[in-house]
Design a protein around this motif. Sequence first.
Motif, PDB file in Angstrom:
ATOM      1  N   THR A  79       0.839  -1.194   0.000  1.00 49.81           N
ATOM      2  CA  THR A  79       0.000   0.000   0.000  1.00 49.81           C
ATOM      3  C   THR A  79       0.877   1.248   0.000  1.00 49.81           C
ATOM      4  N   PRO A  80       0.778   2.114  -1.033  1.00 55.10           N
ATOM      5  CA  PRO A  80       1.677   3.261  -1.121  1.00 55.10           C
ATOM      6  C   PRO A  80       1.089   4.511  -0.464  1.00 55.10           C
ATOM      7  N   TYR A  81       1.744   5.605  -0.692  1.00 58.68           N
ATOM      8  CA  TYR A  81       1.339   6.900  -0.130  1.00 58.68           C
ATOM      9  C   TYR A  81      -0.121   7.231  -0.461  1.00 58.68           C
ATOM     10  N   GLY A  82      -0.828   7.810   0.519  1.00 52.61           N
ATOM     11  CA  GLY A  82      -2.149   8.372   0.269  1.00 52.61           C
ATOM     12  C   GLY A  82      -3.275   7.383   0.135  1.00 52.61           C
ATOM     13  N   MET A  83      -3.047   6.106   0.490  1.00 51.57           N
ATOM     14  CA  MET A  83      -4.085   5.088   0.327  1.00 51.57           C
ATOM     15  C   MET A  83      -4.396   4.375   1.643  1.00 51.57           C
ATOM     16  N   GLY A  84      -4.285   5.111   2.751  1.00 57.29           N
ATOM     17  CA  GLY A  84      -4.678   4.548   4.031  1.00 57.29           C
ATOM     18  C   GLY A  84      -3.757   3.469   4.539  1.00 57.29           C
ATOM     19  N   ARG A  85      -2.454   3.717   4.538  1.00 59.16           N
ATOM     20  CA  ARG A  85      -1.493   2.697   4.969  1.00 59.16           C
ATOM     21  C   ARG A  85      -1.583   2.372   6.463  1.00 59.16           C
ATOM     22  N   HIS A  86      -2.046   3.317   7.275  1.00 66.33           N
ATOM     23  CA  HIS A  86      -2.059   3.142   8.737  1.00 66.33           C
ATOM     24  C   HIS A  86      -0.675   2.735   9.226  1.00 66.33           C
ATOM     25  N   ALA A  87       0.339   3.445   8.745  1.00 62.33           N
ATOM     26  CA  ALA A  87       1.721   3.048   9.038  1.00 62.33           C
ATOM     27  C   ALA A  87       2.012   3.021  10.532  1.00 62.33           C
ATOM     28  N   ALA A  88       1.423   3.919  11.289  1.00 59.91           N
ATOM     29  CA  ALA A  88       1.696   3.973  12.725  1.00 59.91           C
ATOM     30  C   ALA A  88       1.234   2.712  13.450  1.00 59.91           C
ATOM     31  N   GLU A  89       0.280   1.978  12.863  1.00 60.22           N
ATOM     32  CA  GLU A  89      -0.219   0.746  13.485  1.00 60.22           C
ATOM     33  C   GLU A  89       0.664  -0.460  13.184  1.00 60.22           C
ATOM     34  N   LEU A  90       1.486  -0.367  12.152  1.00 64.91           N
ATOM     35  CA  LEU A  90       2.203  -1.549  11.682  1.00 64.91           C
ATOM     36  C   LEU A  90       3.221  -2.095  12.675  1.00 64.91           C
ATOM     37  N   PRO A  91       4.013  -1.256  13.366  1.00 61.72           N
ATOM     38  CA  PRO A  91       4.956  -1.854  14.333  1.00 61.72           C
ATOM     39  C   PRO A  91       4.267  -2.663  15.422  1.00 61.72           C
ATOM     40  N   ARG A  92       3.180  -2.144  15.977  1.00 65.62           N
ATOM     41  CA  ARG A  92       2.467  -2.883  17.016  1.00 65.62           C
ATOM     42  C   ARG A  92       1.918  -4.202  16.475  1.00 65.62           C
ATOM     43  N   ILE A 137       7.674   7.172   7.746  1.00 64.79           N
ATOM     44  CA  ILE A 137       6.384   7.502   7.142  1.00 64.79           C
ATOM     45  C   ILE A 137       5.565   8.319   8.136  1.00 64.79           C
ATOM     46  N   GLY A 138       4.968   9.405   7.665  1.00 71.27           N
ATOM     47  CA  GLY A 138       4.099  10.202   8.505  1.00 71.27           C
ATOM     48  C   GLY A 138       4.809  11.389   9.112  1.00 71.27           C
ATOM     49  N   ALA A 139       4.021  12.270   9.698  1.00 72.28           N
ATOM     50  CA  ALA A 139       4.555  13.485  10.296  1.00 72.28           C
ATOM     51  C   ALA A 139       5.198  13.189  11.643  1.00 72.28           C
ATOM     52  N   ILE A 140       6.200  13.982  11.992  1.00 75.75           N
ATOM     53  CA  ILE A 140       6.850  13.868  13.288  1.00 75.75           C
ATOM     54  C   ILE A 140       6.028  14.643  14.312  1.00 75.75           C
ATOM     55  N   THR A 141       5.680  14.004  15.419  1.00 78.63           N
ATOM     56  CA  THR A 141       4.988  14.698  16.496  1.00 78.63           C
ATOM     57  C   THR A 141       5.733  14.471  17.803  1.00 78.63           C
ATOM     58  N   GLY A 142       5.505  15.364  18.747  1.00 82.54           N
ATOM     59  CA  GLY A 142       6.251  15.300  19.990  1.00 82.54           C
ATOM     60  C   GLY A 142       5.850  14.164  20.895  1.00 82.54           C
ATOM     61  N   ASP A 143       4.673  13.580  20.684  1.00 86.72           N
ATOM     62  CA  ASP A 143       4.211  12.543  21.589  1.00 86.72           C
ATOM     63  C   ASP A 143       4.240  11.151  20.977  1.00 86.72           C
ATOM     64  N   ASP A 144       4.983  10.987  19.885  1.00 89.38           N
ATOM     65  CA  ASP A 144       5.087   9.660  19.287  1.00 89.38           C
ATOM     66  C   ASP A 144       5.735   8.695  20.279  1.00 89.38           C
ATOM     67  N   PRO A 145       5.147   7.522  20.540  1.00 94.04           N
ATOM     68  CA  PRO A 145       5.733   6.576  21.489  1.00 94.04           C
ATOM     69  C   PRO A 145       6.962   5.868  20.941  1.00 94.04           C
ATOM     70  N   GLU A 146       7.156   5.898  19.634  1.00 93.63           N
ATOM     71  CA  GLU A 146       8.298   5.233  19.026  1.00 93.63           C
ATOM     72  C   GLU A 146       8.606   5.903  17.693  1.00 93.63           C
ATOM     73  N   PRO A 147       9.787   5.638  17.115  1.00 94.21           N
ATOM     74  CA  PRO A 147      10.132   6.248  15.831  1.00 94.21           C
ATOM     75  C   PRO A 147       9.139   5.841  14.742  1.00 94.21           C
ATOM     76  N   ARG A 148       9.018   6.692  13.756  1.00 94.49           N
ATOM     77  CA  ARG A 148       8.148   6.379  12.624  1.00 94.49           C
ATOM     78  C   ARG A 148       8.681   5.162  11.874  1.00 94.49           C
ATOM     79  N   PRO A 149       7.824   4.248  11.461  1.00 88.66           N
ATOM     80  CA  PRO A 149       8.300   3.115  10.661  1.00 88.66           C
ATOM     81  C   PRO A 149       8.766   3.596   9.296  1.00 88.66           C
ATOM     82  N   ARG A 150       9.806   2.980   8.817  1.00 91.35           N
ATOM     83  CA  ARG A 150      10.314   3.311   7.483  1.00 91.35           C
ATOM     84  C   ARG A 150       9.783   2.339   6.441  1.00 91.35           C
ATOM     85  N   ALA A 151       9.599   2.841   5.243  1.00 86.34           N
ATOM     86  CA  ALA A 151       9.228   1.978   4.125  1.00 86.34           C
ATOM     87  C   ALA A 151      10.424   1.121   3.735  1.00 86.34           C
TER      88      ALA A 151
END
Length: 326
Positions: A79-92, A137-151
Motif C-alpha cells: 500500500t503506497p502513499y495516500g491510500m490509508g497505509r495506517h503506518a503507525a499501526e504496523l509496528p504494534r 512515514i508520517g509526520a513527526i509529532t512530539g508525543d510519538d511513542p516510538e520512531p516512525r516506521p520506514r518503508a
Amino acid sequence: MVTPRPASAPGHRTAPAGPTVRTVLGDLAPDRLGVCDAHDHLFLSSPQLPGQELADTAAAGAELHAFRAAGGTAVIQWTPYGMGRHAAELPRLARESGVTIVAATGLHQAAHYGPGVLEGLPTDPAALFVTELTEGIGAITGDDPEPRPRAGMIKVAGGFHGLDRHARRTMTAAAEAHRATGAAIGIHLELGTGALDVLDLLCGELAVPPDRVILGHLNRSPDPAVHRMAAEAGAYLAFDGPSRANHGTDWRMPDAVAALCDAGFADRILLGGDTTTAAARAVNGGPGMRYLLRRLRPRLELAVGTAAVTRMLTTNPARAFAAEWP
C-alpha cells in the motif's frame, strides 16, 4: 538527484552488516525473513473500491495471526502513499502477531486517489519516497511513542497495456529514489499487462538494474512468452492474488510457474496474496492471507515440487527485498 540524509533511526534495531530487509521494526538480515507473502495489504483505501476499505485494525491483526498459524512469517504490504497505509499501526501489529511487516512508499494509479491528494504532492515525488525509505512515514509529532516506521520498498503502477503520463512520472521518481537508497521497485501491472513496457522504461531509459524490479500480477495475464522475456531480462515475477473473476487465475498459475521453472527461472518467482477488499479477508469469509499457504502452495507443489515452492516463499523474497541501505 535526491540525496538521502545519513540514516540514524533511533529506536530501530541495529542493522546487521550487508544487505538487509527494511521492516517496520528495523532492518533485518534476509535469512531471517522466513516464509513471505511477497505482495499483500493489511490496510488500503481507494475511490475505486467504495465500501471495501481495509481500515479495521483488529481485522488486520486477525489476518496476521491466521497467516502465522498457517506457517507464514513475513508480509510485504504494497500500500503506497495516500491510500490509508495506517503506518503507525504496523509496528504494534508486527510485534503482537510475530509476523515481520515491510511497508511501501510510492504512488498508485491516479484513479486510486481522491480530489486534491496528488495535487498536493511536490512536482518530483522522489524526495517523498526517499524520506519515507530513510527517515520514516508520517509526520513527526512530539508525543510519538516510538520512531516512525520506514518503508522498505517502492510501489508504482502501470496502465492497461501501456504507460500514461502519471505512470511515467511516478516510475521516473521511483528510479531516482532507487538510485538514492537501493530499494526494490514493485510494479502493479494492470490486469497483468504492460510488463515489457515497464522494463523498457525502468531498466532501459532509467537504468534501474532489472533485479531491483518486481513485476506484480502476472497471474492475471498468463502469457508465457511475456513471462519468459521478463525473466530473461532479470526481473522478479510476482504471482499474487487469489482467484478473481475475469482473470486467468489460480487454475492457470501452476502451468505458468512450471514453465518458468522448466526454463531455469525458479529463482525469479515471488508469491503473494494481494488482499484488497474487506470482503476478501478471512474474518469476513474470504480467502484471506492464509490462502497463499493453505491453498496455493500445495497446488504449486504438485506442479513443481516442494523445494521449488519453498524457494519462492523464502529465498527469493529475501533476495528481492534486501538492499544496501545508505
